[in-house]
Enzyme design. Sequence first.
Site, PDB file in Angstrom:
ATOM      1  CD  GLU A   1      -1.007   0.679   3.708  1.00 26.59           C
ATOM      2  OE1 GLU A   1      -1.522   2.050   3.345  1.00 26.59           O
ATOM      3  OE2 GLU A   1      -1.221  -0.009   4.667  1.00 26.59           O
TER       4      GLU A   1
ATOM      5  CE  LYS B   1       0.992   2.622  14.771  1.00 28.55           C
ATOM      6  NZ  LYS B   1       1.125   2.177  13.364  1.00 28.55           N
TER       7      LYS B   1
HETATM    8  N1  PSU Z   1      -2.281   1.648  10.838  1.00 26.01           N
HETATM    9  C1  PSU Z   1      -1.254   1.681  11.011  1.00 26.01           C
HETATM   10  N2  PSU Z   1      -0.658   2.029  10.061  1.00 26.01           N
HETATM   11  C2  PSU Z   1      -1.079   2.860   8.773  1.00 26.01           C
HETATM   12  C3  PSU Z   1      -2.476   2.624   8.573  1.00 26.01           C
HETATM   13  C4  PSU Z   1      -3.171   2.130   9.681  1.00 26.01           C
HETATM   14  O1  PSU Z   1      -0.619   1.235  11.809  1.00 26.01           O
HETATM   15  O2  PSU Z   1      -0.320   3.230   8.038  1.00 26.01           O
HETATM   16  C5  PSU Z   1      -3.230   3.367   7.525  1.00 26.01           C
HETATM   17  C6  PSU Z   1      -3.605   2.110   6.282  1.00 26.01           C
HETATM   18  O3  PSU Z   1      -3.264   2.606   5.225  1.00 26.01           O
HETATM   19  C7  PSU Z   1      -4.885   1.613   6.867  1.00 26.01           C
HETATM   20  C8  PSU Z   1      -5.430   3.241   7.316  1.00 26.01           C
HETATM   21  O4  PSU Z   1      -5.765   1.220   5.751  1.00 26.01           O
HETATM   22  O5  PSU Z   1      -4.360   3.964   8.048  1.00 26.01           O
HETATM   23  C9  PSU Z   1      -6.784   3.167   7.901  1.00 26.01           C
HETATM   24  O6  PSU Z   1      -7.271   4.609   7.818  1.00 26.01           O
HETATM   25  P1  PSU Z   1      -8.714   4.795   8.465  1.00 26.01           P
HETATM   26  O7  PSU Z   1      -8.693   4.419  10.059  1.00 26.01           O
HETATM   27  O8  PSU Z   1      -9.106   6.183   8.121  1.00 26.01           O
HETATM   28  O9  PSU Z   1      -9.708   3.788   7.448  1.00 26.01           O
END
Ligand code: PSU
Length: 306
Positions: free
Chosen positions: A27, A162
């Site tokens: 990603e 996390k």
């Molecule tokens: N968690 C992490 N590192 C990240 C992300 C999540 O520890 O980089 C990123 C990933 O791309 C995940 C996104 O898909 O954040 C989720 O964002 P949201 O909670 O806005 O869906």
Amino acid sequence: MDLCEYLDLTPEVADALATGKPVVALESTIISHGMPYPENVHTALEVERIVRENGAVPATVAIIGGRLRAGLTPEEIDYLGKRGREVAKVSRRDMPVIVARGEDGATTVAATMIVAALAGIEVFATGGLGGVHRGAEKTMDISADLEELAATPVLVICAGAKAILDLGLTLEYLETKGVPVLGYGTDELPAFYSRESGFGVDYRVDTPEEVAAIFRTKRQLGLVGGMLVGNPIPEEYAMDKAVIDAAIDAALAEADAQGIHGKDATPFLLAKVAEITGGDSLASNIRLVYNNVALGARIAAELARL
Ligand code: PSU
Ligand code: MN
């Protein structure tokens, strides 16, 4: 192959897919929004090297100039890393807007899964998954990543999630949606910076062969959606739980005080935690990504044999 008219593959990725070679999707939100420059670019390039070293072809996914892309040049990775948060963070709902406008986008887990599935890539490795945020019973902040796992046939390897998330509720959500959650060499959902979360997963697996067989079986059964593998951070890079928990609590309080919400929540919290822990959490983050992409490549190689 009848590929989406908006999708471009690099010749290497197209050739690998056409000849049944293992491919691992990666990603780009992690590059533009998940880590600071220049560590983000260095990590993304090293990740591609590790995928190759473990016998697969890397396909870093992003949107460039309105084109869905599976496979980027090092120059494009550098561009996404340098522009950082100026690049739109693109999840499922953002894709049509960014594509129609011909803009650039860093794809989240959800959007990367969509592009991977369009391209015919079954395996995707990253750092952390989005999930049910703490306090979601009030905010309804639940990442679209979870719905994507329910709908799109891609196997996602991550280091768990996390503790900015509610890990228990995240597992409940995945159970409701019928997403298998496997622990790689563990009975627990790993907690990203640490190996244990205290939340059990239903199935432990110990080899790439087992993971590949379960995923292949899921698809052959006609069960829609993807699958999640939680791969714990290597012991030597894991962080002290008390240190990271305190940093996360402080980051959550700060986000609350500043009224940060919606798509800004995750990048804000990630950056705050990194800031509070100095370089420590970033170093751990990078190592767990390396560990995940190596496993992803080995699983992709097994899948290619089935
Ligand atoms: N968690 C992490 N590192 C990240 C992300 C999540 O520890 O980089 C990123 C990933 O791309 C995940 C996104 O898909 O954040 C989720 O964002 P949201 O909670 O806005 O869906
Ligand atoms: Mn969210």
